[in-house]
Design an enzyme around this catalytic site. Structure first.
Site, PDB file in Angstrom:
ATOM      1  N   HIS A 145     -13.620  10.717  68.374  1.00  0.00           N
ATOM      2  CA  HIS A 145     -13.949   9.318  68.589  1.00  0.00           C
ATOM      3  C   HIS A 145     -13.848   9.100  70.093  1.00  0.00           C
ATOM      4  O   HIS A 145     -13.076   9.806  70.770  1.00  0.00           O
ATOM      5  CB  HIS A 145     -12.964   8.389  67.875  1.00  0.00           C
ATOM      6  CG  HIS A 145     -13.113   8.403  66.390  1.00  0.00           C
ATOM      7  ND1 HIS A 145     -12.111   8.776  65.543  1.00  0.00           N
ATOM      8  CD2 HIS A 145     -14.172   8.063  65.607  1.00  0.00           C
ATOM      9  CE1 HIS A 145     -12.530   8.688  64.297  1.00  0.00           C
ATOM     10  NE2 HIS A 145     -13.782   8.264  64.303  1.00  0.00           N
ATOM     11  N   ASP A 160     -10.345   8.818  70.976  1.00  0.00           N
ATOM     12  CA  ASP A 160      -9.562  10.068  70.863  1.00  0.00           C
ATOM     13  C   ASP A 160      -9.645  10.791  72.205  1.00  0.00           C
ATOM     14  O   ASP A 160      -8.683  11.420  72.650  1.00  0.00           O
ATOM     15  CB  ASP A 160     -10.148  11.036  69.814  1.00  0.00           C
ATOM     16  CG  ASP A 160     -10.059  10.510  68.392  1.00  0.00           C
ATOM     17  OD1 ASP A 160      -9.048   9.884  68.057  1.00  0.00           O
ATOM     18  OD2 ASP A 160     -11.021  10.749  67.616  1.00  0.00           O
ATOM     19  N   GLU A 202     -21.472  13.436  54.759  1.00  0.00           N
ATOM     20  CA  GLU A 202     -20.080  13.667  54.346  1.00  0.00           C
ATOM     21  C   GLU A 202     -20.059  13.758  52.821  1.00  0.00           C
ATOM     22  O   GLU A 202     -20.531  12.851  52.121  1.00  0.00           O
ATOM     23  CB  GLU A 202     -19.153  12.550  54.829  1.00  0.00           C
ATOM     24  CG  GLU A 202     -17.756  12.723  54.234  1.00  0.00           C
ATOM     25  CD  GLU A 202     -16.637  11.996  54.927  1.00  0.00           C
ATOM     26  OE1 GLU A 202     -16.691  11.808  56.148  1.00  0.00           O
ATOM     27  OE2 GLU A 202     -15.682  11.632  54.224  1.00  0.00           O
ATOM     28  N   HIS A 230     -18.644  10.758  50.912  1.00  0.00           N
ATOM     29  CA  HIS A 230     -19.482   9.560  50.992  1.00  0.00           C
ATOM     30  C   HIS A 230     -20.636   9.646  49.992  1.00  0.00           C
ATOM     31  O   HIS A 230     -21.018   8.635  49.386  1.00  0.00           O
ATOM     32  CB  HIS A 230     -20.035   9.376  52.406  1.00  0.00           C
ATOM     33  CG  HIS A 230     -18.973   9.164  53.447  1.00  0.00           C
ATOM     34  ND1 HIS A 230     -19.260   8.960  54.773  1.00  0.00           N
ATOM     35  CD2 HIS A 230     -17.614   9.115  53.355  1.00  0.00           C
ATOM     36  CE1 HIS A 230     -18.145   8.789  55.459  1.00  0.00           C
ATOM     37  NE2 HIS A 230     -17.125   8.899  54.618  1.00  0.00           N
TER      38      HIS A 230
HETATM   39  C1  GLO Z   1     -14.827   7.440  57.428  1.00  0.00           C
HETATM   40  C2  GLO Z   1     -15.608   8.402  58.183  1.00  0.00           C
HETATM   41  C3  GLO Z   1     -15.058   8.610  59.588  1.00  0.00           C
HETATM   42  C4  GLO Z   1     -16.094   9.276  60.463  1.00  0.00           C
HETATM   43  C5  GLO Z   1     -15.691   9.327  61.908  1.00  0.00           C
HETATM   44  C6  GLO Z   1     -16.704  10.047  62.785  1.00  0.00           C
HETATM   45  O1  GLO Z   1     -14.970   7.270  56.251  1.00  0.00           O
HETATM   46  O2  GLO Z   1     -15.740   9.592  57.479  1.00  0.00           O
HETATM   47  O3  GLO Z   1     -13.881   9.351  59.556  1.00  0.00           O
HETATM   48  O4  GLO Z   1     -16.366  10.552  60.006  1.00  0.00           O
HETATM   49  O5  GLO Z   1     -15.539   8.020  62.369  1.00  0.00           O
HETATM   50  O6  GLO Z   1     -17.964   9.498  62.683  1.00  0.00           O
HETATM   51 MG    MG Z   2     -16.623  11.410  58.069  1.00  0.00          MG
END
Ligand code: GLO
Ligand code: MG
Length: 345
Positions: A50, A53, A211, A214
């Site tokens: 991030h 980070d 992801e 997700h």
């Molecule tokens: C949250 C996301 C988050 C992203 C991160 C990088 O649900 O998975 O962790 O992956 O902000 O984009």
């Molecule tokens: Mg993520």
């Protein structure tokens, strides 16, 4: 560590304190320096950042100060033999963005989001990664009537256009998620993310990150979401993890809930030579009650499971598999896959 042609990354947030909304942290905070040491010790190749980070307290720093600190970080990464895979703007911590950043009804929040995104792009440039990832955390609603959902898509495209113009060499990948923290988020799936890229001034620099969790939260199969991105040549990164059904985003270790679903993701990635296209990112969290001294195992286990499944994908008897498909004998296909998964190579 490179194996079967794959490189691996994770984000500093993947070593964490284990706090949840109903209880305190269960592990002590680990400093960024200690985390950097963990990347080396565990043999990872790249860091996902991030913006804050990389540069803490970003909102209080000038663009010049940010670039100066990013240069120092780049040297530290070089010395540690690590690269930055991407930088992502963290647009969900500032009080002004509670109702969204790029899609907020408040023009001040939208202006903040754009200014902050420029800082992210400056950091990415300085860390010499040509890659930024956008997870649209608070872009969505709890009440459908609270925002104009069609206008929200235009606002997202305008924000992307601004970023693409500000950083003419940068590639930007959207990481879709259907809910949490919002009830319903804009851009919930890979199809939405690919389409949004085509609404911008530079579709060739817009891609996606899938992801696993997700996709499951959207009621979709992660392997098919990856396949869709691959078919458009837009799958530029992944966040492998696992998810036990439709509940909060769990970020469980890859394969720990559903091994066959994990295998299917590895199969589609490996068959499409993902190792030539991107780095395998893990967005996994140690389970909340894991003790501090063993709170890195989720990273090692996820990577090992991935590599074991690569071996299983490459040793799968494709001739027999094709025979099952040709014969429309899907019970036999099930058996073939399950038996192969239960046999160690
Ligand atoms: C949250 C996301 C988050 C992203 C991160 C990088 O649900 O998975 O962790 O992956 O902000 O984009
Ligand atoms: Mg993520």
């Amino acid at each position: 560590m490179e194996k079967y042609g794959y490189k691996f990354s994770f984000g500093p947030w993947n070593i964490h304190e284990g706090a949840d909304p109903f209880g305190p942290p269960v592990r002590p905070s680990i400093s960024f320096d200690q985390k950097l040491e963990a990347y080396q010790r565990l043999g990872f190749d790249a860091v996902q950042f991030h913006d804050d980070d990389a540069i803490p307290d970003l909102d209080d720093k000038s663009p010049d100060q940010i670039v100066k600190e990013a240069r120092a970080l780049k040297q530290r990464l070089d010395a540690a033999g690590l690269v930055a895979e991407f930088v992502a703007p963290r647009l969900w911590e500032h009080p002004i963005t509670v109702d969204g950043a790029y899609t907020s009804n408040d023009p001040k929040a939208r202006a903040y989001a754009i200014e902050r995104s420029h800082k992210t792009l400056d950091i990415a440039n300085t860390l010499e990664t040509g890659f930024v990832v956008l997870w649209f955390a608070r872009e969505g609603t709890y009440q459908r009537e609270a925002k104009d959902a069609a206008r929200a898509v235009d606002l997202l495209a305008e924000a992307l256009d601004d970023m693409l113009a500000y950083a003419p060499n940068m590639r930007i990948a959207i990481e879709p998620k259907p809910n949490e923290p919002m009830d319903i988020s804009y851009i919930p799936t890979i199809g939405h993310a690919v389409a949004l890229g085509y609404k911008t001034r530079a579709p060739e620099r817009c891609g996606v990150l899938v992801e696993s969790a997700h996709a499951v939260l959207a009621g979709l199969d992660p392997a098919d979401e990856m396949a869709f991105g691959l078919a458009y040549d837009k799958l530029w990164s992944v966040h492998l993890n696992d998810q036990n059904g439709l509940k909060f985003d769990q970020d469980r270790a890859f394969g720990s809930v559903n091994l066959r679903r994990a295998f299917d993701q590895v199969l589609v990635l490996d068959d499409n030579r993902f190792y030539e296209k991107g780095i395998v990112g893990l967005d996994v969290k140690a389970v909340r009650t894991q003790k501090p001294e063993v709170a890195e195992k989720h990273l090692i286990n996820s990577r090992d499971i991935f590599l074991w499944l690569v071996e299983r994908a490459r040793s799968l008897d494709r001739k027999v598999m094709q025979q099952c498909i040709d014969a429309r004998d899907y019970e036999e296909l099930d058996r073939l896959i399950l038996e192969h998964l239960m046999t160690r190579g």
